[in-house]
Design an enzyme around this catalytic site. Sequence first.
Site, PDB file in Angstrom:
ATOM      1  N   ASN A  30       0.867  -1.187   0.000  1.00 49.96           N
ATOM      2  CA  ASN A  30       0.000   0.000   0.000  1.00 49.96           C
ATOM      3  C   ASN A  30       0.899   1.230   0.000  1.00 49.96           C
ATOM      4  O   ASN A  30       1.489   1.570   1.014  1.00 49.96           O
ATOM      5  CB  ASN A  30      -0.897  -0.032   1.248  1.00 49.96           C
ATOM      6  CG  ASN A  30      -1.743   1.225   1.384  1.00 49.96           C
ATOM      7  OD1 ASN A  30      -1.805   2.045   0.463  1.00 49.96           O
ATOM      8  ND2 ASN A  30      -2.394   1.383   2.522  1.00 49.96           N
ATOM      9  N   LYS A  76       0.081   4.283  -0.275  1.00 46.87           N
ATOM     10  CA  LYS A  76      -0.565   5.476   0.308  1.00 46.87           C
ATOM     11  C   LYS A  76      -0.327   6.684  -0.614  1.00 46.87           C
ATOM     12  O   LYS A  76      -0.276   6.508  -1.828  1.00 46.87           O
ATOM     13  CB  LYS A  76      -0.054   5.688   1.729  1.00 46.87           C
ATOM     14  CG  LYS A  76      -0.149   4.399   2.569  1.00 46.87           C
ATOM     15  CD  LYS A  76       0.106   4.599   4.025  1.00 46.87           C
ATOM     16  CE  LYS A  76      -0.028   3.269   4.757  1.00 46.87           C
ATOM     17  NZ  LYS A  76       0.108   3.379   6.189  1.00 46.87           N
ATOM     18  N   HIS A 124      -9.311   1.498   5.601  1.00 41.81           N
ATOM     19  CA  HIS A 124      -7.979   1.720   6.187  1.00 41.81           C
ATOM     20  C   HIS A 124      -8.099   2.701   7.352  1.00 41.81           C
ATOM     21  O   HIS A 124      -8.900   3.638   7.300  1.00 41.81           O
ATOM     22  CB  HIS A 124      -7.021   2.257   5.117  1.00 41.81           C
ATOM     23  CG  HIS A 124      -5.599   2.193   5.578  1.00 41.81           C
ATOM     24  ND1 HIS A 124      -5.065   3.123   6.429  1.00 41.81           N
ATOM     25  CD2 HIS A 124      -4.622   1.281   5.348  1.00 41.81           C
ATOM     26  CE1 HIS A 124      -3.805   2.793   6.691  1.00 41.81           C
ATOM     27  NE2 HIS A 124      -3.517   1.680   6.049  1.00 41.81           N
ATOM     28  N   GLU A 136      -6.416   5.108   8.196  1.00 39.26           N
ATOM     29  CA  GLU A 136      -6.232   6.525   7.834  1.00 39.26           C
ATOM     30  C   GLU A 136      -7.523   7.109   7.263  1.00 39.26           C
ATOM     31  O   GLU A 136      -7.818   8.283   7.457  1.00 39.26           O
ATOM     32  CB  GLU A 136      -5.054   6.644   6.849  1.00 39.26           C
ATOM     33  CG  GLU A 136      -3.721   6.418   7.561  1.00 39.26           C
ATOM     34  CD  GLU A 136      -2.654   5.707   6.741  1.00 39.26           C
ATOM     35  OE1 GLU A 136      -2.743   5.673   5.500  1.00 39.26           O
ATOM     36  OE2 GLU A 136      -1.716   5.168   7.367  1.00 39.26           O
ATOM     37  N   GLU A 152      -4.828  -4.520  11.019  1.00 41.36           N
ATOM     38  CA  GLU A 152      -3.805  -3.486  11.107  1.00 41.36           C
ATOM     39  C   GLU A 152      -4.004  -2.697  12.402  1.00 41.36           C
ATOM     40  O   GLU A 152      -4.785  -1.732  12.428  1.00 41.36           O
ATOM     41  CB  GLU A 152      -3.911  -2.523   9.921  1.00 41.36           C
ATOM     42  CG  GLU A 152      -3.722  -3.170   8.571  1.00 41.36           C
ATOM     43  CD  GLU A 152      -3.174  -2.181   7.537  1.00 41.36           C
ATOM     44  OE1 GLU A 152      -2.072  -2.408   7.058  1.00 41.36           O
ATOM     45  OE2 GLU A 152      -3.844  -1.179   7.240  1.00 41.36           O
ATOM     46  N   GLY A 159       3.001   2.678  10.667  1.00 36.14           N
ATOM     47  CA  GLY A 159       3.954   3.768  10.458  1.00 36.14           C
ATOM     48  C   GLY A 159       4.725   4.166  11.700  1.00 36.14           C
ATOM     49  O   GLY A 159       5.398   5.201  11.711  1.00 36.14           O
ATOM     50  N   SER A 168       3.943  -1.733  10.252  1.00 37.19           N
ATOM     51  CA  SER A 168       5.403  -1.730  10.433  1.00 37.19           C
ATOM     52  C   SER A 168       6.068  -3.068  10.143  1.00 37.19           C
ATOM     53  O   SER A 168       7.040  -3.428  10.809  1.00 37.19           O
ATOM     54  CB  SER A 168       5.771  -1.253  11.850  1.00 37.19           C
ATOM     55  OG  SER A 168       5.387   0.094  12.020  1.00 37.19           O
TER      56      SER A 168
END
Length: 251
Positions: A9, A11, A95, A97, A167, A173, A213
């Site tokens: 991904n 992003k 996701h 985000e 996730e 991240g 990560s």
Amino acid sequence: MRRKIVAGNWKMNNDLNQSMSLIDSVIENSAGITNCELYLSPSFPFLRDSKIKCEHTNIKVLAQNVSHLEKGALTGDVSCDMLKSININSVIIGHSERRTIFKENDDILLKKIELCVKNNFEIFLCIGEDLESRNSNKEFSVIEDQLNNTIFNLNDINPKKLIIAYEPVWAIGTGLSANPSQAQEMHNFIREKFKVKFSESISDNLTIIYGGSVKPETAKDIFDQPDVDGGLIGGASLKHSDFIKIVKSIT
Ligand code: 13P
């Protein structure tokens, strides 16, 4: 046999040239890989070129998002039909985000899922708890709620068209990955929930991948867990050598 999948991904990273050259490098270095299915998820403007580049390779192209409505006055959104018209029919939904920054709630996500099912899309559904939930031992109830509010509203699912991406938000991240036993424990929990809600056969055939990560050094121990069927890779997918190392960690 469950599908094993590693997806990158990207992003909001990589312009056109960077996207094309990263795909070239992944193609060059992934020829002959048969241990898992490979997906790359570039940004919307580069999906068509990416798809064309990946024709006749073992790489599939995945959209990072899709609208919850079929068409209309939704400035900035991209519909299933638009994706279909460029031969993209796999999409990431939910996701963290999108959930946190763009406030996409479970109602919206359920609409997206329903529309994707209607269009026969393959769905990568992301779920995961935040740090506060984990620190207060609420991670299992958060995950259960996310499932109950979205995919568990369907009467039936095709496990070949659904991938669950666990996730944990605190691992995305941050460089702080879930350890292999935390990943296994949650993946097993998710699989059990699918068994109770749908059937043993659906649960056995459901691909559940881990994201947060994942690095070349940590991938193998996570992927070796019995209920972990691959990974959704963010930062480490931006460098082809790291991504390929991760891909090769699946046995
Ligand atoms: P990182 O691998 O950068 O933590 O991102 C994970 C992720 O969000 C993939 O969707």
